[in-house]
Design an enzyme around this catalytic site. Structure first.
Site, PDB file in Angstrom:
ATOM      1  N   GLU A 117      -3.954  -6.851  -5.319  1.00 19.47           N
ATOM      2  CA  GLU A 117      -3.461  -7.916  -6.185  1.00 19.47           C
ATOM      3  C   GLU A 117      -4.458  -9.075  -6.212  1.00 19.47           C
ATOM      4  OE1 GLU A 117      -0.728  -7.667  -7.915  1.00 19.47           O
ATOM      5  OE2 GLU A 117       0.226  -5.922  -6.980  1.00 19.47           O
ATOM      6  N   GLY A 126       1.659   2.892  -7.112  1.00 20.78           N
ATOM      7  CA  GLY A 126       1.392   3.353  -8.475  1.00 20.78           C
ATOM      8  C   GLY A 126       2.685   3.628  -9.207  1.00 20.78           C
ATOM      9  N   LYS A 153       7.609  -2.248   5.798  1.00 20.44           N
ATOM     10  CA  LYS A 153       7.873  -0.807   5.711  1.00 20.44           C
ATOM     11  C   LYS A 153       8.191  -0.211   7.084  1.00 20.44           C
ATOM     12  CE  LYS A 153       4.800  -0.512   1.717  1.00 20.44           C
ATOM     13  NZ  LYS A 153       3.444  -0.139   1.255  1.00 20.44           N
ATOM     14  N   ASP A 189       2.991  -6.447   4.524  1.00 19.99           N
ATOM     15  CA  ASP A 189       3.561  -5.365   3.718  1.00 19.99           C
ATOM     16  C   ASP A 189       3.851  -4.141   4.582  1.00 19.99           C
ATOM     17  OD1 ASP A 189       3.960  -4.024   0.907  1.00 19.99           O
ATOM     18  OD2 ASP A 189       2.576  -2.697   1.975  1.00 19.99           O
ATOM     19  N   ARG A 208      12.464 -10.508 -18.299  1.00 19.97           N
ATOM     20  CA  ARG A 208      12.402 -11.964 -18.412  1.00 19.97           C
ATOM     21  C   ARG A 208      12.081 -12.416 -19.843  1.00 19.97           C
ATOM     22  NH1 ARG A 208       8.682 -13.787 -13.386  1.00 19.97           N
ATOM     23  NH2 ARG A 208       7.565 -11.918 -14.035  1.00 19.97           N
ATOM     24  N   GLU A 224      14.238   5.083  -1.279  1.00 14.62           N
ATOM     25  CA  GLU A 224      13.052   5.893  -0.985  1.00 14.62           C
ATOM     26  C   GLU A 224      11.768   5.230  -1.478  1.00 14.62           C
ATOM     27  OE1 GLU A 224      11.188   8.336   0.940  1.00 14.62           O
ATOM     28  OE2 GLU A 224      13.129   9.299   0.650  1.00 14.62           O
TER      29      GLU A 224
END
Length: 424
Positions: free
Chosen positions: A186, A298, A201, A197, A46, A125
């Site tokens: 966060e 991570g 998944k 979240d 950006r 993945e």
């Protein structure tokens, strides 16, 4: 001399920089395994003025990658659901392979992308549990099995918070604040702590395991915000530990999908996974139970998963994105939420006076709910008590009906709280 496979990366944040660095630092072994030279031709950001410790050509225009005929693979690493979907569509329409880490986008649009892609490779993945190769395990390693059940700690932030609450007697907000200070949560942790979240998944994994085309709003999703010390004490008293689990179970021609705090036997392998780590237990009808454990987030772990997809595409491996040649409608159906069966834990704060227990017992009986274990705790300096109990197996519908009736009792001092119990 190895040929070049050119890559464009859209989004050079933490994970994007990780991809660039690993491809540079582990270049020799990656090229040897891929059989080609994985060359990053360009990245999109950006702000070009922002200092970055990488040396690749940068642009602010997504079209510079999507419309570049010399780029073979587009790696999409931005966070926005709709923008990510538009990038993915244009990538596939331009006959370029796609690698994405956007689990929220896939939770809503994975089947549309599979239809657009046809035989164009899509790697994802990195969208589930970072460095754990669970998607490849389900698509390839366990492909001979009917998946009987899947239970996963799919969110490291919530697992860290629960670990702190259980091991160090911290309340929820103290544990959350610590997770934020350490960079595990966060500034806005909503999607982590409310189960969303993990729900994204679970939907991705369920598509691969069962061919289920469900959206987040179709499944039961609850978070960890309301757990307190009473719940932890009860769990410990009866040999359980509390985890936020994503659960999928096959029964006959239906599959139940749910994400919620769960009391599970503390001696189970998945019950021993602590801190920010992720873990997934998969039970196949032929292989039995297998457990996948590792870092779920991570820069390095997630970048490692992105590069594993790049290597697979470079090798020329291409299979249907979600692993099924037939459409989901010809396979299994999603079980309605109200038909899900489980054991349950209840926490009630009530007036400590005669007749209250009788009213509670009557409501439970009306809804065909029977008590398995029971604890009562007096609330000091108040004419009140906490009633904690678990039930025998019942349905979500019966429990919801009972909760609605409890809320109408004057003797109930706070909103009742429930948690599901997994004994299998």
């Amino acid at each position: 001399m190895l040929k070049d496979l050119n890559i464009g990366i859209i989004g050079i944040g933490t994970v994007g920089r990780g991809v660039v660095k690993i491809l540079e630092e582990n270049k020799e072994i990656i090229c040897a395994r891929a059989g080609v030279n994985l060359n990053i031709k360009k990245g999109v950001v950006r702000d070009l003025n922002k200092t970055r410790d990488i040396k690749i050509p940068l642009s602010t225009k997504i079209e510079d990658i999507i419309n570049d005929d010399k780029i073979d693979i587009v790696v999409e690493l931005i966070g926005d659901v709709q923008k990510s979907y538009e990038i993915a569509k244009k990538t596939l329409q331009n006959k370029k392979a796609l690698v994405t880490a956007n689990k929220a986008m896939l939770a809503y649009h994975r089947y549309e992308l599979q239809q657009i892609a046809n035989d164009i490779p899509i790697g994802f993945e990195a969208s589930v549990c970072g460095g754990i190769p669970i998607i490849k395990a389900l698509k390839d390693g366990l492909s001979a099995n009917h998946i009987i059940a899947l239970r996963g700690i799919l969110n490291g932030t919530s697992n860290y918070i629960l670990t702190q609450m259980i091991q160090n007697n911290q309340d929820f907000f103290t544990a959350l604040n610590q997770a934020q200070n350490l960079g595990y949560a966060e500034a806005d942790p909503t999607l982590d702590i409310n189960g969303t979240d993990a729900g994204h998944k679970l939907l991705i994994l369920a598509s691969i395991a069962y061919g289920i085309n469900a959206k987040p709003q179709d499944i039961l999703i609850e978070g960890i915000e309301s757990i307190n010390a009473d719940d932890i004490e009860f769990a410990n008293e009866f040999g359980y530990i509390i985890k936020l689990l994503g659960i999928a179970k096959k029964q006959d021609n239906s599959v139940e999908l749910r994400v919620h705090p769960t009391m599970i036997d503390k001696n189970k392998m998945i019950g021993k996974i602590e801190g920010v780590m992720n873990g997934i237990s998969v039970i196949g009808d032929r292989v039995g139970e297998t457990l996948y454990y590792g870092a779920g987030a991570g820069a390095d772990a997630t970048a490692s998963a992105v590069i594993s997809d790049l290597i697979e595409i470079a090798r020329g491996k291409s299979s249907l994105m979600l692993g099924f040649e037939r459409t989901p409608q010809t396979l299994l159906k999603l079980k309605p939420k109200e038909e899900i069966q489980s054991r349950y834990y209840f926490r009630l704060s009530v007036d400590d006076k005669s007749g209250v227990l009788a009213k509670i017992a009557s409501i439970l009986s009306e809804n065909h709910i029977s008590i398995s274990t029971f604890l009562q705790k007096e609330i000091k300096h108040k004419n009140a008590a906490k009633i904690l109990f678990s039930t025998h197996t019942t349905t979500e519908k019966c429990v919801k009906n009972a909760l609605d009736q409890f809320k109408n009792l004057e003797s109930i001092l706070q909103n009742p709280y429930i948690m599901r119990i997994e004994d299998e």
